[in-house]
Every structure is written in structure tokens, then in C-alpha cells.
Design a protein around this motif. Sequence first.
Motif, mmCIF file in Angstrom:
data_model
loop_
_atom_site.group_PDB
_atom_site.id
_atom_site.type_symbol
_atom_site.label_atom_id
_atom_site.label_comp_id
_atom_site.label_asym_id
_atom_site.label_seq_id
_atom_site.Cartn_x
_atom_site.Cartn_y
_atom_site.Cartn_z
ATOM 1 N N ASP A 255 0.891 -1.302 0.247
ATOM 2 C CA ASP A 255 -0.170 -0.018 0.002
ATOM 3 C C ASP A 255 0.958 1.412 -0.051
ATOM 4 O O ASP A 255 0.579 2.083 -0.850
ATOM 5 C CB ASP A 255 -0.869 0.128 1.104
ATOM 6 N N TRP A 256 1.921 1.179 0.751
ATOM 7 C CA TRP A 256 2.801 2.458 0.830
ATOM 8 C C TRP A 256 3.657 2.518 -0.344
ATOM 9 O O TRP A 256 3.588 3.625 -0.999
ATOM 10 C CB TRP A 256 3.751 2.352 1.926
ATOM 11 N N ASN B 37 2.603 1.514 -3.358
ATOM 12 C CA ASN B 37 1.749 1.946 -4.339
ATOM 13 C C ASN B 37 1.504 3.446 -4.406
ATOM 14 O O ASN B 37 1.278 4.234 -5.375
ATOM 15 C CB ASN B 37 0.354 1.284 -4.556
ATOM 16 N N SER B 38 1.391 4.077 -3.155
ATOM 17 C CA SER B 38 1.063 5.659 -3.043
ATOM 18 C C SER B 38 2.295 6.288 -3.177
ATOM 19 O O SER B 38 2.227 7.525 -3.289
ATOM 20 C CB SER B 38 0.304 5.606 -1.834
ATOM 21 N N HIS B 39 3.562 5.648 -3.383
ATOM 22 C CA HIS B 39 4.555 6.524 -3.342
ATOM 23 C C HIS B 39 5.626 5.985 -4.451
ATOM 24 O O HIS B 39 6.990 5.989 -4.356
ATOM 25 C CB HIS B 39 5.473 6.491 -1.893
#
Length: 104
Positions: free
Chosen positions: A36-37, A39-41
Motif C-alpha cells: 500500500d505504501w 503503490n502510493s509512493h
Amino acid sequence: MLLRKYSGYLSSLRKEFLKKRKKGKLPKDARIALMDWWNSHYRWPYPTEEEKLMLSEMTGLDIKQINNWFINQRKRHWKPSSEMRFGVMEGVSGAAHGTILEHM
């Protein structure tokens, strides 16, 4: 006779082996949180020390495990764009050039 003598020991050894998780496999919920981290960064997947601490608390992983996961993930799945490489280099050279001029 040997089996009777050591059966308790063998069963406890077996339980111990079954308890240990396979090396290289992080818990699924930890992998999901890291992804999740990621994919968002994705454009710049280098978490700060504070973000690593937060991820460590969320996942229950050590900082070393977090670092290794990101190193492997970047090697396997991330290619910085050519514009990004030049942008980073310009930012570095511009920052260095600016500090030199300030001291003159």
C-alpha cells in the motif's frame, strides 16, 4: 526402546520446526501494508526514517526487514524514469551550486 525413550523429545522438536515460519516470507498483512505504501509512493519509493518507524509499528517488522523489503522491491519492480534521474541530478547540482555561491 529408543522410540519410547525419545518420543517426547522428538515430538517437541517437531512442534518447534513447525512453529518456525519459512525464511523469506513476511506475514501477508505486513506485505499488504508495505505494498500500500509502495503503490502510493511509486514515483519515489524511499521512505523516510519516520515512515519506516510507522511501517514497523503497523506491520510488526524490524526496521532491517523494512529496509530489505524496499531494497528488494526497488531492484525487482522499480525503474526511475529518465526525466526523474535528470531532475534529481539538477536538484543536487543546483543545491550544491547555490551553497557555493552563497559562501562567495
